[in-house]
Scaffold this active site. Structure first.
Site, PDB file in Angstrom:
ATOM      1  N   GLY A   1     -80.343  25.504   4.703  1.00 43.60           N
ATOM      2  CA  GLY A   1     -81.666  26.146   4.654  1.00 43.60           C
ATOM      3  C   GLY A   1     -81.660  27.430   5.445  1.00 43.60           C
ATOM      4  O   GLY A   1     -80.600  27.946   5.801  1.00 43.60           O
ATOM      5  N   ASN A   2     -82.828  27.959   5.717  1.00 44.09           N
ATOM      6  CA  ASN A   2     -82.922  29.160   6.553  1.00 44.09           C
ATOM      7  C   ASN A   2     -84.228  29.147   7.324  1.00 44.09           C
ATOM      8  O   ASN A   2     -85.053  28.264   7.157  1.00 44.09           O
ATOM      9  CB  ASN A   2     -82.773  30.429   5.691  1.00 44.09           C
ATOM     10  CG  ASN A   2     -83.854  30.523   4.630  1.00 44.09           C
ATOM     11  OD1 ASN A   2     -85.032  30.634   4.944  1.00 44.09           O
ATOM     12  ND2 ASN A   2     -83.445  30.445   3.369  1.00 44.09           N
TER      13      ASN A   2
END
Ligand code: CTP
Length: 402
Positions: free
Chosen positions: A212-213
């Site tokens: 993810g980020n």
């Protein structure tokens, strides 16, 4: 939430028996979330006291340019009052005041303020039935409407004279809903549908892990709120984000992966007028997703990654009437790279975030952008809150699509 929430309303009260209803009108505006200031004619004080209206509006009531006999009196600035207001409502509006408004007279504070106001003006006439249908009153109504003022028609019923007919001022709650509807109908993006992708995506590695980020989704959420406040019907396709959105004009489509975001965007893209891709979509995802939790074994491990679908580019390929706006996060040759991205993805505009700018990007409440239009013209903006940035972005969109 009422469209009047946060609005500054200047209520003009003139000398008609319906002035007693202006107390309820002030309350109704305050209940809708507006701030209210009252300006009244001297004669109106015979019907309702300034104390009542100042108590309910939580503001001093204005009625004269200065206070008579008070040597320390300050001049009430009608220009400032007029500029303060987001809208002016004259209720009740007598035949006398309407005639003066129509002819530019300014022999009291209310009239001088009316002439100074640049905001939308509403007037709710109140008078006896024969006065209401007199050609002179009709002339005032017509003239004022030709100036762009909006008339809230009187209703029929028993009048103060005992006669029955048309001339009663509309009820306060009807005045409020009339104004709310009028504002909504005149919003610039009324009837337009806007789609926005926002937030991060999570690409599963196994049932418990993902790639993810740090995107918070805030920029996209602010854009959705701005679009809604301009009257648009909004579809917000939101990756995993902690932000909760509750707005009747915004439909939130919660998604997790880039693939889900792609499907959600393509399901509605044909029907939208404006599409904005503000999501931080993962560029790569694991080639396969393990069905069981991956156990640690060796001292190192590698995961094969494959490219995700570029949602924005895919929308650019099939775009017809839609205005398509993308985002670009660059660290070097920013403007040049953003211009290239705009061409490559067939966009109508691109919002450039430079990571070199402090306060811009992920997990901040502020952003600093440069807007690049289809012709490649770049407009740089100051560092601002993301809510303020969304106003700038929609000003640019409006100049292209409206
Ligand atoms: N975008 C998208 N789908 C993807 C990747 C990106 O819709 N799979 C959109 C983003 O929402 C954003 C724009 O494309 O509007 C960003 O373009 P991208 O090519 O990913 O550029 P950057 O993220 O700026 O980074 P890079 O140049 O490294 O590719």
């Amino acid at each position: 939430m009422s469209v009047l929430s946060g609005k500054k309303i200047l209520l003009g009260v003139t000398a008609g028996i319906a002035a007693y209803k202006s107390a309820s009108l002030v309350r109704a505006f305050i209940k809708a979330g507006a701030s209210v200031q009252v300006v009244m004619t001297e004669a109106a004080k015979e019907f309702v006291t300034p104390l009542t209206l100042s108590t309910l509006s939580r503001n001093p009531v204005h009625s004269s340019f200065t206070i008579e006999g008070d040597e320390n009196a300050v001049w009430t600035n009608h220009v400032e009052l007029g500029l303060w207001a987001d809208l002016m409502v004259i209720a009740p509006a007598t035949a006398n005041t309407l005639s003066k408004m129509a002819n530019g007279a300014s022999d009291n504070l209310l009239l001088a303020t009316y002439l100074s106001a640049k905001c939308p003006v509403y007037f709710a006439p109140a008078m006896d039935l024969d006065m209401y249908i007199h050609p002179s009153s009709e002339n005032s109504f017509q003239k004022l409407q030709s100036y762009g003022n909006v008339m809230i028609e009187a209703t029929s019923g028993e009048l103060a004279s005992g006669l029955v007919g048309k001339g009663r001022m509309a009820e306060p709650e009807d005045i409020v809903s009339f104004i709310e509807k009028d504002i909504l109908n005149k919003l610039p993006f009324k009837g337009k549908r806007v789609m926005i992708t926002a937030g991060p995506t999570y690409e599963a590695i196994d049932p418990v892990r993902f790639i993810g980020n740090h995107s918070s989704g805030r920029m996209g959420v602010e854009l959705a709120l701005r679009a809604a406040s301009l009257g648009a019907q909004v579809d917000l396709i939101l990756g995993p984000s902690a932000i909760k959105v509750s707005n009747s004009a915004i439909t939130v489509h919660n998604v997790v992966s880039g693939e889900q975001m792609y499907d959600a965007a393509h399901a509605i893209f044909n029907d939208v007028d404006v599409a904005i891709a503000s999501a931080a979509v993962a560029d790569y995802k694991p080639a396969t997703v393990a069905t069981e939790k991956i156990k640690k074994n060796d001292s190192s491990m590698s995961i094969e990654l494959v490219k995700t679908k570029d949602i924005l580019a895919s929308l650019g390929e099939i775009k017809k009437h839609q205005y398509l706006l993308g985002f670009a996060l660059e660290t070097q040759n920013e403007i040049e790279n953003a211009r290239k991205k705009l061409k490559k993805k067939n966009l109508d505009g691109i919002v450039l975030n430079s990571l070199n700018d402090k306060g811009a990007g992920f997990q901040t409440k502020t952003n600093k952008i440069t807007f690049i239009d289809k012709e490649g013209t770049a407009t740089p903006y100051e560092l601002k809150s993301k809510a303020a940035v969304s106003i700038d972005i929609f000003d640019k969109i409006a100049s292209q699509v409206l």
